[in-house]
Design a protein around this motif. Structure first.
Motif, PDB file in Angstrom:
ATOM      1  N   UNK A  72       0.927  -1.171   0.049  1.00  0.00           N
ATOM      2  CA  UNK A  72      -0.015   0.015  -0.041  1.00  0.00           C
ATOM      3  C   UNK A  72       0.855   1.080   0.048  1.00  0.00           C
ATOM      4  N   UNK A  73       0.401   2.373  -0.221  1.00  0.00           N
ATOM      5  CA  UNK A  73       1.128   3.692  -0.259  1.00  0.00           C
ATOM      6  C   UNK A  73       1.836   3.982   1.064  1.00  0.00           C
ATOM      7  N   UNK A  74       1.244   3.709   2.014  1.00  0.00           N
ATOM      8  CA  UNK A  74       1.921   3.913   3.538  1.00  0.00           C
ATOM      9  C   UNK A  74       3.199   3.206   3.645  1.00  0.00           C
ATOM     10  N   UNK A  75       3.262   1.924   3.154  1.00  0.00           N
ATOM     11  CA  UNK A  75       4.339   1.123   3.275  1.00  0.00           C
ATOM     12  C   UNK A  75       5.414   1.513   2.254  1.00  0.00           C
ATOM     13  N   UNK A  77       5.835   4.601   1.111  1.00  0.00           N
ATOM     14  CA  UNK A  77       6.300   5.810   1.806  1.00  0.00           C
ATOM     15  C   UNK A  77       7.373   5.713   2.914  1.00  0.00           C
ATOM     16  N   UNK A  78       6.784   4.817   3.794  1.00  0.00           N
ATOM     17  CA  UNK A  78       7.653   4.535   4.883  1.00  0.00           C
ATOM     18  C   UNK A  78       9.003   3.900   4.486  1.00  0.00           C
ATOM     19  N   UNK A  79       8.974   2.789   3.467  1.00  0.00           N
ATOM     20  CA  UNK A  79      10.269   2.227   3.102  1.00  0.00           C
ATOM     21  C   UNK A  79      11.108   3.192   2.233  1.00  0.00           C
ATOM     22  N   UNK A  80      10.571   4.074   1.285  1.00  0.00           N
ATOM     23  CA  UNK A  80      11.499   4.914   0.976  1.00  0.00           C
ATOM     24  C   UNK A  80      12.207   6.131   1.856  1.00  0.00           C
ATOM     25  N   UNK A  81      11.469   6.485   2.719  1.00  0.00           N
ATOM     26  CA  UNK A  81      12.026   7.526   3.707  1.00  0.00           C
ATOM     27  C   UNK A  81      12.983   6.507   4.564  1.00  0.00           C
ATOM     28  N   UNK A 121      -2.352   6.529  -5.802  1.00  0.00           N
ATOM     29  CA  UNK A 121      -1.162   5.990  -5.193  1.00  0.00           C
ATOM     30  C   UNK A 121      -0.186   6.951  -4.582  1.00  0.00           C
ATOM     31  N   UNK A 122       0.311   7.839  -5.591  1.00  0.00           N
ATOM     32  CA  UNK A 122       1.052   8.985  -5.272  1.00  0.00           C
ATOM     33  C   UNK A 122       0.421   9.707  -4.354  1.00  0.00           C
ATOM     34  N   UNK A 123      -0.794  10.205  -4.481  1.00  0.00           N
ATOM     35  CA  UNK A 123      -1.420  11.169  -3.658  1.00  0.00           C
ATOM     36  C   UNK A 123      -1.340  10.376  -1.928  1.00  0.00           C
ATOM     37  N   UNK A 124      -1.599   8.918  -2.005  1.00  0.00           N
ATOM     38  CA  UNK A 124      -1.634   8.228  -0.838  1.00  0.00           C
ATOM     39  C   UNK A 124      -0.160   8.305  -0.032  1.00  0.00           C
ATOM     40  N   UNK A 125       0.969   8.077  -0.926  1.00  0.00           N
ATOM     41  CA  UNK A 125       2.025   8.155  -0.303  1.00  0.00           C
ATOM     42  C   UNK A 125       2.289   9.655   0.133  1.00  0.00           C
ATOM     43  N   UNK A 126       1.991  10.636  -0.450  1.00  0.00           N
ATOM     44  CA  UNK A 126       2.267  12.024  -0.140  1.00  0.00           C
ATOM     45  C   UNK A 126       1.552  12.580   1.398  1.00  0.00           C
ATOM     46  N   UNK A 127       0.363  11.715   1.325  1.00  0.00           N
ATOM     47  CA  UNK A 127      -0.188  12.039   2.738  1.00  0.00           C
ATOM     48  C   UNK A 127      -0.016  10.995   3.725  1.00  0.00           C
ATOM     49  N   UNK A 128       0.932  10.042   3.413  1.00  0.00           N
ATOM     50  CA  UNK A 128       1.050   8.912   4.747  1.00  0.00           C
ATOM     51  C   UNK A 128       1.961   9.533   5.929  1.00  0.00           C
ATOM     52  N   UNK A 129       1.400   9.199   6.856  1.00  0.00           N
ATOM     53  CA  UNK A 129       2.002   9.464   8.248  1.00  0.00           C
ATOM     54  C   UNK A 129       3.217   8.501   8.157  1.00  0.00           C
TER      55      UNK A 129
END
Length: 289
Positions: A72-75, A77-81, A121-129
């Protein structure tokens, strides 16, 4: 993130973890700026990236391409950061919508409309906690983009594009759509073989998988290749446009054509007679030699 103009695209699932780490260190020592690794049905691409980052010191590790249906987008985004914070900014995330047979046939998931699905998906990543230590600089994302609409989305919501199986003419069109200031990281498959029949046989074997995937076929049609070009293993005209082959000079010429057409970074996929990269070619093209 600063990318040098030449990288390597290589599948490492056929290597043990120790062999893959040694391969990445050779790529780094040869002076390449990035190693791009795919995500198929082998190792999970973020964990593979972490391993390769831990075993190198300057090399960018890039995903070519991480399947958005795999997490999912949160996973993502977290991995990327996390990977960028751990490596000092050496992780480049390439994202793609994959293909219907791989999503529905293999993963048994519904394949949504590519553009709308990627946008969400990109918007979900951008807004992920994210409640950990952030990287020093904002991490970068590029999209597996072939058609004009996905390239436009790359320009709008990401840092650029990573086209695959494309001739320099596509690179020119992609740069026009992306505009200035966006990464254009083009994959170029290459075969160190001067005999036309042998080179084209290897090229057709390589392309046989992609010729059954609509995303690639549709893109080749947009570039002017018709039914006759796509029949069988592909016409000489199409094979020669998509795959660079010949001696070192011929392959360097194709890489330069991509740069002249607007590519910031070209990642070479060195095709040999086995499933592994042809390191003879990578050694010849090495920027540090």
């Amino acid at each position: 993130m600063k990318l040098t103009n030449l990288g390597v695209w290589a599948a490492t699932d056929g290597l043990t973890a120790l062999q893959a780490a040694a391969f990445a260190r050779r790529i780094e020592a040869w002076g390449y700026g990035a190693l791009w690794i795919p995500e198929g049905m082998g190792r999970e691409v973020f964990s593979s990236s972490a391993w390769l980052l831990a075993n190198t010191s300057t090399l960018v590790i890039a995903t070519g391409i991480a399947n958005i249906y795999a997490r999912d987008p949160t996973a993502a985004a977290s991995a990327q950061k996390g990977l960028n914070e751990q490596s000092g900014g050496r992780f480049l995330l390439g994202l793609g919508v994959s293909h219907i047979p791989l999503v529905e046939g293999v993963r048994h998931l519904h394949y949504g409309k590519p553009l709308a699905t990627m946008r969400a998906y990109l918007k979900g990543m951008a807004g992920a906690l994210y409640q950990s230590i952030p990287p020093a600089e904002a991490p970068k994302t590029v999209l597996a983009a072939l058609g004009p609409k996905m390239l436009q989305l790359s320009a709008e919501l990401s840092d650029g594009a990573h086209p695959y199986n494309v001739p320099p003419e596509h690179t020119r069109q992609a740069r026009e759509i992306l505009g200035a200031g966006k990464f254009l990281c083009v994959e170029q498959a290459a075969i160190l073989e001067t005999r036309p029949s042998e080179a084209r046989a290897l090229a057709r074997k390589f392309l046989s998988f992609y010729k059954d995937l609509p995303n690639y076929v549709n893109n080749w049609r947009r570039l002017g290749f018709g039914d006759a070009d796509l029949a069988g293993g592909g016409s000489d005209r199409m094979v020669d446009a998509v795959i660079a082959w010949g001696d070192e000079d011929a392959i360097r010429k194709r890489l330069e054509e991509h740069r002249q057409a607007g590519a910031d970074h070209v990642c070479v996929q060195a095709i040999g007679s086995t499933a592994q990269s042809d390191e003879r070619l990578l050694g010849l093209l090495a920027p540090g030699t």
